[in-house]
Scaffold this active site. Structure first.
Site, mmCIF file in Angstrom:
data_model
loop_
_atom_site.group_PDB
_atom_site.id
_atom_site.type_symbol
_atom_site.label_atom_id
_atom_site.label_comp_id
_atom_site.label_asym_id
_atom_site.label_seq_id
_atom_site.Cartn_x
_atom_site.Cartn_y
_atom_site.Cartn_z
ATOM 1 N N HIS A 123 -10.559 -4.377 11.498
ATOM 2 C CA HIS A 123 -11.365 -4.336 10.054
ATOM 3 C C HIS A 123 -12.699 -3.615 10.240
ATOM 4 C CE1 HIS A 123 -8.340 -7.103 8.188
ATOM 5 N NE2 HIS A 123 -9.208 -7.291 7.293
ATOM 6 N N GLU A 152 0.804 -1.057 -0.148
ATOM 7 C CA GLU A 152 0.013 -0.152 0.099
ATOM 8 C C GLU A 152 0.798 1.273 0.052
ATOM 9 O OE1 GLU A 152 -0.819 -2.562 1.975
ATOM 10 O OE2 GLU A 152 -3.037 -3.063 1.717
HETATM 11 C C1 LIG Z 1 -2.332 -3.979 5.110
HETATM 12 C C2 LIG Z 1 -2.980 -5.073 4.308
HETATM 13 N N1 LIG Z 1 -3.607 -5.023 3.004
HETATM 14 C C3 LIG Z 1 -4.250 -5.837 2.623
HETATM 15 C C4 LIG Z 1 -4.967 -6.754 3.379
HETATM 16 C C5 LIG Z 1 -5.881 -7.691 2.891
HETATM 17 N N2 LIG Z 1 -5.531 -8.905 2.814
HETATM 18 C C6 LIG Z 1 -5.636 -9.828 3.809
HETATM 19 S S1 LIG Z 1 -4.955 -11.539 3.549
HETATM 20 C C7 LIG Z 1 -4.271 -10.776 2.205
HETATM 21 C C8 LIG Z 1 -3.422 -11.817 1.150
HETATM 22 C C9 LIG Z 1 -2.368 -12.332 2.144
HETATM 23 O O1 LIG Z 1 -1.450 -13.153 1.225
HETATM 24 P P1 LIG Z 1 -0.437 -14.085 1.720
HETATM 25 O O2 LIG Z 1 0.466 -12.932 2.569
HETATM 26 O O3 LIG Z 1 0.189 -14.782 0.896
HETATM 27 O O4 LIG Z 1 -1.232 -14.877 3.206
HETATM 28 P P2 LIG Z 1 -2.148 -15.970 2.663
HETATM 29 O O5 LIG Z 1 -3.528 -15.397 2.787
HETATM 30 O O6 LIG Z 1 -1.670 -16.532 1.705
HETATM 31 O O7 LIG Z 1 -1.971 -16.978 4.071
HETATM 32 C C10 LIG Z 1 -4.683 -9.657 1.811
HETATM 33 C C11 LIG Z 1 -4.249 -8.914 0.805
HETATM 34 C C12 LIG Z 1 -4.683 -6.462 4.710
HETATM 35 N N3 LIG Z 1 -5.376 -7.482 5.689
HETATM 36 N N4 LIG Z 1 -4.037 -5.983 5.247
#
Ligand SMILES: Cc1ncc(C[n+]2csc(CCOP(=O)(O)OP(=O)(O)O)c2C)c(N)n1
Ligand SMILES: [Mg+2]
Lengths: 328, 329
Positions: free
Chosen positions: A136, A67
């Site tokens: 959230h 971000e």
């Molecule tokens: C700062 C922030 N940006 C976006 C999100 C939305 N979000 C939650 S989980 C996620 C994906 C995370 O992917 P990864 O780190 O690969 O973990 P996984 O879900 O695969 O375990 C996103 C974009 C968030 N929670 N926090």
């Protein structure tokens, strides 16, 4: 070119938002949509559904989870010819990317004596009520309204979801665009009268108490007005910055009573600013003190029962309004 | 588990060790499977992200840590909590938003925590676990706590500034930080390979001058051996270590996500490398009876089922709970 009337009456708020973005993308090729999974995935809430297919990779861009990087890039792009609509997803995530909004977008026009223009829209989704937990569920609009140089709009109706989106894109300033997730599925009149950004709407006329609100709380206030024994004039502010104080003042002059309702934490919330200004201008005309109704100063708990207990309800609004009427 | 056993010292997994690892995985599998169903049936509110398919990482790393070691984790953290011995009943009660939940119903799936067990919490902000975990490692070092701090994160988090800043801090301050990336290929709906030009997360560690290794994240023994060695290094004061565990998320990003973005063959291939089957096959090869493993799985299910029955009976939190713990005295 398609027109606004593509949104059918009784369209959903979420589709109106998408339509607003589609119209903006269509009418001006400098407009881009940028954010996490806004592209092929259609957005985590499906707000940008179909935009990627229609406008392609270069106009509807999937960003990594970066971000600070992509919000900052949107600001830089806005200074140099593009008109980005950038999504931050849950408003709470703005914590990781405040600098480009706070110190860059909000200030560079001023610091360059107007030499830079920064037409960027920061889309953020807010709102408690879904047990999404403390990270959230926040409504942080007051943070942004406190920063000179930013506009803050909060569409509460289907028509505004589209119209304010277009206005925000057309605006030469950085605009924080606050969507409430609980409104996404709401249906409503997409052809309602269009007001300019910065103008409040009297959503329901009444005599006894002026109720000023924005975002999701508009629905609660309108239900309260239905239920209440007092006659409520409900004003949907639509934007906090600029603040349409004239519409509020005009109403309070008639009613003599003001109740401000917001979902955000009440302490140091935007309601305090409105209360102070109205108190200042109408000290002699107010029949009762100005009252506010917001969430108490606690992080939003996960438990649905606790969460429900903390958020203003139509019942609480109508009894607060009745209380004001009884007071004087 | 094995507190001061150094990886270098321990021979590669004996059947007994793998048996325990298998049991931990079985517990996570049973827990996540039921949580997914309960969420579908609206018995569990909010957002839920399950770690089905990734059990070997949680079990392998969790079992390599000692009592008192710290864990900072992500939105997909149930497995890490279970592997660190958090109470199944208190966890389930939390997911049900009950007053007797481990966080009194105020945290939920995305914020589940048990600091008494070193678990500083799941986290709903992508990347947040890294600086927090590094901070815990700083406490450990400056206060002489002798603890290792494990920060779990997804591969999606490595494009977040917080990752880079935290890894660099861990490096320059020589902290006992175990940085554990669960690379399950996807971040929400996006294939993470399209979000960076660097092929592996482990490669990034080198740019900060720290050591790293990639491991088969569906092989619990491999994960455990590497984690034991890495934790031992941390404890000896050799500084941070990054583990990249290659694995796969079986379910959607959130429960209910139909995953249209995943190629069918890919999902099938990974399902065939089910970490429980990989482990079971090896255990059978060492002479462990299938009935014994079935029994372990049954016990896990029974334990989870009991926690559900209990959670169902519990009341929601008292209203005062909403106002408690905002500030300390
Ligand atoms: C700062 C922030 N940006 C976006 C999100 C939305 N979000 C939650 S989980 C996620 C994906 C995370 O992917 P990864 O780190 O690969 O973990 P996984 O879900 O695969 O375990 C996103 C974009 C968030 N929670 N926090
Ligand atoms: Mg991932």
């Amino acid at each position: 070119m398609s027109t606004a009337s593509e949104v059918k009456p009784e369209a959903r708020y979420i589709d109106a938002l998408g339509e607003g973005m589609a119209l903006a993308l269509e009418e001006d090729e400098r407009v881009i949509v940028l954010g996490i999974d806004v592209g092929a995935g259609g957005g985590i809430f499906r707000v940008t559904k179909g935009l990627h297919e229609r406008f392609g990779d270069e106009r509807v861009i999937d960003a990594p989870i970066s971000e600070m990087g992509y919000v900052g890039a949107a600001v830089g792009a806005a200074m140099t010819g593009l008109r980005p609509i950038v999504e931050i997803m849950f408003m709470d995530f703005v914590g990781v990317c405040m600098d480009p909004i706070l110190n860059q977008a909000a200030k560079l026009r001023y610091m360059t004596a107007g030499a830079l223009e920064i037409p960027v829209v920061f889309r953020m989704q807010t709102g408690a009520g879904r047990s999404a937990g403390a990270q959230h569920s926040q409504s942080l609009e007051a943070w942004f309204a406190h920063v000179p140089g930013l506009k803050v709009v909060l569409p509460a109706t289907v028509a505004d979801a589209r119209d304010l989106m277009l206005d925000a894109v057309h605006d030469p300033n950085p605009v924080v665009f606050v969507e409430n997730r609980r409104l996404y599925a709401m249906r409503g009149d997409a052809e309602a009268e269009r007001l300019p950004l910065g103008k409040a709407r009297v959503a329901r006329p009444g005599d006894d108490v002026t109720v000023v609100t924005w975002g999701q709380m508009l629905r609660e206030c309108l239900s309260a007005a239905e239920e209440s024994e007092a006659s409520l004039e409900v004003i949907d502010l639509r934007s906090l910055a600029p603040l349409d104080l004239d519409t509020v003042v005009e109403s309070v002059r008639r009613s003599g009573r003001l109740l401000i309702v917001h979902e955000a934490v009440q302490d140091f919330g935007a309601g305090a600013e409105i209360a102070a200004r109205v108190g200042d201008l109408l000290f002699d005309e107010l029949r009762t003190p100005v009252r506010r109704l917001g969430a108490p100063a606690v992080p939003m708990p996960f438990s649905p029962d606790l969460e429900r207990a903390l958020l203003p309800t139509s019942k609480a609004i109508s009894s607060a309004a009745e209380g004001l009427k009884a007071e004087g | 588990m094995s507190t001061n056993e150094t990886a270098a010292g321990s021979a590669s997994g004996t059947a007994t060790e793998e048996f325990d690892l298998f049991a931990t995985m079985a517990l996570i599998r049973a827990f996540e499977t039921r949580v997914s169903e309960l969420y579908r049936d609206s018995e569990i509110p909010g957002f839920v992200h399950t770690s089905l398919g990734q059990e070997a990482v949680a079990a392998g790393v969790g079992s390599a840590l000692a009592d008192g070691d710290y864990v900072a984790t992500t939105h997909r953290g149930h497995g890490h909590c279970l592997a660190r011995g958090m109470d199944v009943e208190a966890m389930m009660a939390e997911l049900f938003a009950r007053g007797e939940g481990i966080c009194h119903g105020k945290g939920g799936s995305m914020h589940i925590a048990d600091p008494a067990k070193g678990v500083l919490g799941a986290n709903a902000i992508v990347g947040a676990s890294l600086p927090l975990g590094v901070g815990a490692a700083l406490s450990s070092k400056l206060l002489g706590q002798g603890r290792v701090s494990a920060a779990f994160f997804g591969e999606g988090a490595v494009n977040q500034g917080a990752f880079h800043e935290a890894v660099n801090l861990a490096a320059i301050w020589d902290l006992p930080a175990l940085l554990v990336c669960e690379n399950n290929i996807y971040a929400e709906f996006s294939d993470s390979r399209r979000m960076t030009r660097v092929p592996g997360v482990a490669d990034r560690a080198a740019t900060y001058g720290i050591e790293s290794e990639t491991v088969d994240g569906n092989d619990v023994l491999a994960v455990n051996e590497l984690a034991l060695a890495a934790a031992a290094r941390c404890r000896e004061g050799a500084g941070p270590f990054l583990i990249e565990a290659e694995t796969y998320r079986w379910h959607g990003h959130y429960e209910g996500d139909a995953q249209p973005y995943k190629p069918e063959h890919e999902a099938t291939a990974w399902r065939e490398r089910d970490p429980l089957v990989v482990s079971r096959t090896r255990l059978l090869g060492t002479g462990v009876a299938a009935e014994q493993l079935d029994e372990i799985e049954n016990q896990a299910s029974t334990r989870v089922e009991a926690s559900i029955e209990r959670a169902r009976q519990l009341p929601p939190p008292e209203l005062e709970e909403a106002y408690a713990d905002v500030y300390g005295e």
